[in-house]
Design an enzyme around this catalytic site. Sequence first.
Site, PDB file in Angstrom:
ATOM      1  N   GLY A   7       0.756  -1.420   0.053  1.00 18.70           N
ATOM      2  CA  GLY A   7      -0.193   0.081   0.521  1.00 18.70           C
ATOM      3  C   GLY A   7       1.164   1.274   0.532  1.00 18.70           C
ATOM      4  N   ARG A  11      -2.062   7.557   1.468  1.00 22.35           N
ATOM      5  CA  ARG A  11      -1.270   8.552   2.818  1.00 22.35           C
ATOM      6  C   ARG A  11      -0.052   7.989   3.409  1.00 22.35           C
ATOM      7  NH1 ARG A  11      -6.832   9.618   2.145  1.00 22.35           N
ATOM      8  NH2 ARG A  11      -6.997   8.194   3.380  1.00 22.35           N
ATOM      9  N   MET A  12      -0.448   6.712   4.048  1.00 21.44           N
ATOM     10  CA  MET A  12       0.514   6.003   5.550  1.00 21.44           C
ATOM     11  C   MET A  12       1.871   5.795   4.454  1.00 21.44           C
ATOM     12  SD  MET A  12       0.117   6.813   8.549  1.00 21.44           S
ATOM     13  CE  MET A  12       1.814   6.131   8.644  1.00 21.44           C
ATOM     14  N   GLY A  97      -0.925  -2.183  10.699  1.00 25.14           N
ATOM     15  CA  GLY A  97      -1.337  -1.037  10.894  1.00 25.14           C
ATOM     16  C   GLY A  97      -3.151  -1.056  10.490  1.00 25.14           C
ATOM     17  N   THR A  98      -3.712  -1.341  10.009  1.00 26.92           N
ATOM     18  CA  THR A  98      -4.418  -1.424   8.768  1.00 26.92           C
ATOM     19  C   THR A  98      -6.316  -1.631  10.496  1.00 26.92           C
ATOM     20  OG1 THR A  98      -3.781  -2.384   6.878  1.00 26.92           O
ATOM     21  CG2 THR A  98      -6.541  -2.219   7.834  1.00 26.92           C
ATOM     22  N   THR A  99      -6.811  -0.759   9.961  1.00 27.13           N
ATOM     23  CA  THR A  99      -8.049  -0.776  10.977  1.00 27.13           C
ATOM     24  C   THR A  99      -9.620  -1.075  10.491  1.00 27.13           C
ATOM     25  OG1 THR A  99      -8.735   1.401  10.582  1.00 27.13           O
ATOM     26  CG2 THR A  99      -6.874   1.030  12.218  1.00 27.13           C
ATOM     27  N   ASN A 123      -3.204   2.314  16.892  1.00 24.95           N
ATOM     28  CA  ASN A 123      -2.501   2.942  16.659  1.00 24.95           C
ATOM     29  C   ASN A 123      -1.311   2.956  16.792  1.00 24.95           C
ATOM     30  OD1 ASN A 123      -1.620   5.879  17.186  1.00 24.95           O
ATOM     31  ND2 ASN A 123      -3.841   6.759  17.227  1.00 24.95           N
ATOM     32  N   HIS A 154     -12.067  12.494  13.028  1.00 25.35           N
ATOM     33  CA  HIS A 154     -10.408  12.286  11.906  1.00 25.35           C
ATOM     34  C   HIS A 154     -11.319  13.066  10.398  1.00 25.35           C
ATOM     35  CE1 HIS A 154      -9.541   8.683  14.057  1.00 25.35           C
ATOM     36  NE2 HIS A 154      -8.581   9.037  13.383  1.00 25.35           N
ATOM     37  N   LYS A 158     -11.543   8.905   5.611  1.00 25.83           N
ATOM     38  CA  LYS A 158     -11.642   7.879   6.696  1.00 25.83           C
ATOM     39  C   LYS A 158     -12.616   6.852   5.890  1.00 25.83           C
ATOM     40  CE  LYS A 158     -10.509   5.690  10.834  1.00 25.83           C
ATOM     41  NZ  LYS A 158      -9.899   5.142  10.955  1.00 25.83           N
ATOM     42  N   THR A 165      -8.634   2.844  17.176  1.00 27.19           N
ATOM     43  CA  THR A 165      -8.743   3.573  18.165  1.00 27.19           C
ATOM     44  C   THR A 165      -8.717   3.858  19.107  1.00 27.19           C
ATOM     45  OG1 THR A 165      -5.950   4.961  16.902  1.00 27.19           O
ATOM     46  CG2 THR A 165      -6.848   5.582  19.390  1.00 27.19           C
TER      47      THR A 165
HETATM   48  P1  NAD Z   1      -4.911   5.159   1.595  1.00 25.93           P
HETATM   49  O1  NAD Z   1      -6.500   5.176   1.156  1.00 25.93           O
HETATM   50  O2  NAD Z   1      -3.989   6.745   1.564  1.00 25.93           O
HETATM   51  O3  NAD Z   1      -3.985   4.494   1.412  1.00 25.93           O
HETATM   52  C1  NAD Z   1      -3.851   2.806   1.596  1.00 25.93           C
HETATM   53  C2  NAD Z   1      -3.330   2.375   0.417  1.00 25.93           C
HETATM   54  O4  NAD Z   1      -3.579   1.227   0.369  1.00 25.93           O
HETATM   55  C3  NAD Z   1      -3.798   2.606  -1.469  1.00 25.93           C
HETATM   56  O5  NAD Z   1      -2.281   3.476  -1.954  1.00 25.93           O
HETATM   57  C4  NAD Z   1      -4.402   2.017  -1.624  1.00 25.93           C
HETATM   58  O6  NAD Z   1      -4.558   1.702  -2.593  1.00 25.93           O
HETATM   59  C5  NAD Z   1      -3.514   0.339  -0.925  1.00 25.93           C
HETATM   60  N1  NAD Z   1      -4.110  -0.844  -1.495  1.00 25.93           N
HETATM   61  C6  NAD Z   1      -5.446  -1.097  -1.442  1.00 25.93           C
HETATM   62  N2  NAD Z   1      -5.718  -3.025  -0.788  1.00 25.93           N
HETATM   63  C7  NAD Z   1      -4.286  -2.997  -1.258  1.00 25.93           C
HETATM   64  C8  NAD Z   1      -4.059  -4.290  -1.285  1.00 25.93           C
HETATM   65  N3  NAD Z   1      -5.162  -5.353  -1.825  1.00 25.93           N
HETATM   66  N4  NAD Z   1      -2.370  -4.839  -1.328  1.00 25.93           N
HETATM   67  C9  NAD Z   1      -1.796  -3.485  -1.796  1.00 25.93           C
HETATM   68  N5  NAD Z   1      -1.991  -2.698  -1.423  1.00 25.93           N
HETATM   69  C10 NAD Z   1      -3.516  -1.778  -1.544  1.00 25.93           C
HETATM   70  O7  NAD Z   1      -5.852   4.868   3.038  1.00 25.93           O
HETATM   71  P2  NAD Z   1      -4.255   5.367   4.888  1.00 25.93           P
HETATM   72  O8  NAD Z   1      -4.884   6.959   5.112  1.00 25.93           O
HETATM   73  O9  NAD Z   1      -2.989   5.538   4.370  1.00 25.93           O
HETATM   74  O10 NAD Z   1      -4.552   4.463   5.844  1.00 25.93           O
HETATM   75  C11 NAD Z   1      -4.899   3.006   5.445  1.00 25.93           C
HETATM   76  C12 NAD Z   1      -5.097   2.053   6.695  1.00 25.93           C
HETATM   77  O11 NAD Z   1      -4.254   2.787   7.782  1.00 25.93           O
HETATM   78  C13 NAD Z   1      -6.515   2.268   7.399  1.00 25.93           C
HETATM   79  O12 NAD Z   1      -6.856   1.345   7.474  1.00 25.93           O
HETATM   80  C14 NAD Z   1      -6.181   3.712   8.882  1.00 25.93           C
HETATM   81  O13 NAD Z   1      -7.342   3.498   9.335  1.00 25.93           O
HETATM   82  C15 NAD Z   1      -4.699   2.580   8.536  1.00 25.93           C
HETATM   83  N6  NAD Z   1      -3.919   3.713   9.931  1.00 25.93           N
HETATM   84  C16 NAD Z   1      -3.884   3.474  10.548  1.00 25.93           C
HETATM   85  C17 NAD Z   1      -2.296   3.930  11.937  1.00 25.93           C
HETATM   86  C18 NAD Z   1      -1.939   2.705  13.001  1.00 25.93           C
HETATM   87  O14 NAD Z   1      -1.537   4.258  13.737  1.00 25.93           O
HETATM   88  N7  NAD Z   1      -2.324   2.282  13.200  1.00 25.93           N
HETATM   89  C19 NAD Z   1      -2.485   4.917  11.739  1.00 25.93           C
HETATM   90  C20 NAD Z   1      -3.124   5.807  10.076  1.00 25.93           C
HETATM   91  C21 NAD Z   1      -4.131   5.086  10.193  1.00 25.93           C
END
Ligand code: NAD
Length: 267
Positions: A7, A11-12, A97-99, A123, A154, A158, A165
């Site tokens: 991914g 953003r992350m 980190g995915t939620t 988180n 958020h 989102k 979290t």
């Molecule tokens: P985002 O939509 O900006 O990014 C997600 C990325 O994953 C995209 O580039 C998408 O194309 C890619 N993706 C989707 N399915 C995929 C697959 N099968 N294989 C490879 N890549 C794939 O989202 P984001 O804001 O970066 O957040 C992503 C996740 O992280 C969310 O679930 C969010 O809640 C979580 N998050 C967790 C924390 C933490 O600290 N644990 C912090 C921020 C965000």
Amino acid sequence: MKIGIVGGGGRMGQMLIRQVARTDGATLAGVTDREGAPALGQDAGLLAGLGPLGVPVTADPVALFAAADAVIDFTSPAATPLHAKLAAEHQTALIVGTTGLDEAAEEALAVAALSTPILQAPNMSLGVVLLSALVERVARSLDIDWDIEIVEMHHRHKVDAPSGTALALGQAAARGRNVDLADQSVRSRDGFTGPRTPGTIGFATLRGGDVIGDHTVTFAGQGERIELSHKAQSRDIFAAGAVRAALWCSGRSPGRYTMTDVLGLDQ
Ligand code: NAD
């Protein structure tokens, strides 16, 4: 340690590429994104606003897990079962980190943890790990005459609610009270709800703008209340925590871990 990022166009994902590039002892093993994602074929460094790193973004997670010692996953719940399976097959540590994970994804992580370290945290910031410990401590001290409410906000993009979290903070409060969150949680309110049921743990969700992540746990008593809050001002804190967690997994036995283990905190 060779660290892979799935991914990477997100953003992350972009934050994680930058964090790996600037961390001593870490090298970028590869970066993937989903089929059809705009990031595919781009140089990961350029994608993340750095100079070229010579690592193209691919849609080949099999090659990524084969090449990496640890993979960091901030993607989508639908991607987690495959990533968990590949982590187990290649004995690659997986940092999740995915939620918003569903039961199938949680089960896939449980199975993979029999073969490889799985570190999961809704988180990854130090502040939220500490907040969670504080919430559990305060909930243990107060009786159910203190109502517990959790509010999160958020950014508008989102897709899951309440945030992972907020739910983890609810779990911390429930642990402190020695109750099961599933029995006590009120995830939303609308219309004629009647008075609040004593002992419940309420959630409220706000969405808007570019807010990275705000969480407040309120303990509301008679004539006074306690509010414990955390506000994320940069996604760097999550990326730094995730890369630190990946390095921490080096040489660990298979099993499930959290940021509390990484930070060496007692609950
Ligand atoms: P985002 O939509 O900006 O990014 C997600 C990325 O994953 C995209 O580039 C998408 O194309 C890619 N993706 C989707 N399915 C995929 C697959 N099968 N294989 C490879 N890549 C794939 O989202 P984001 O804001 O970066 O957040 C992503 C996740 O992280 C969310 O679930 C969010 O809640 C979580 N998050 C967790 C924390 C933490 O600290 N644990 C912090 C921020 C965000």
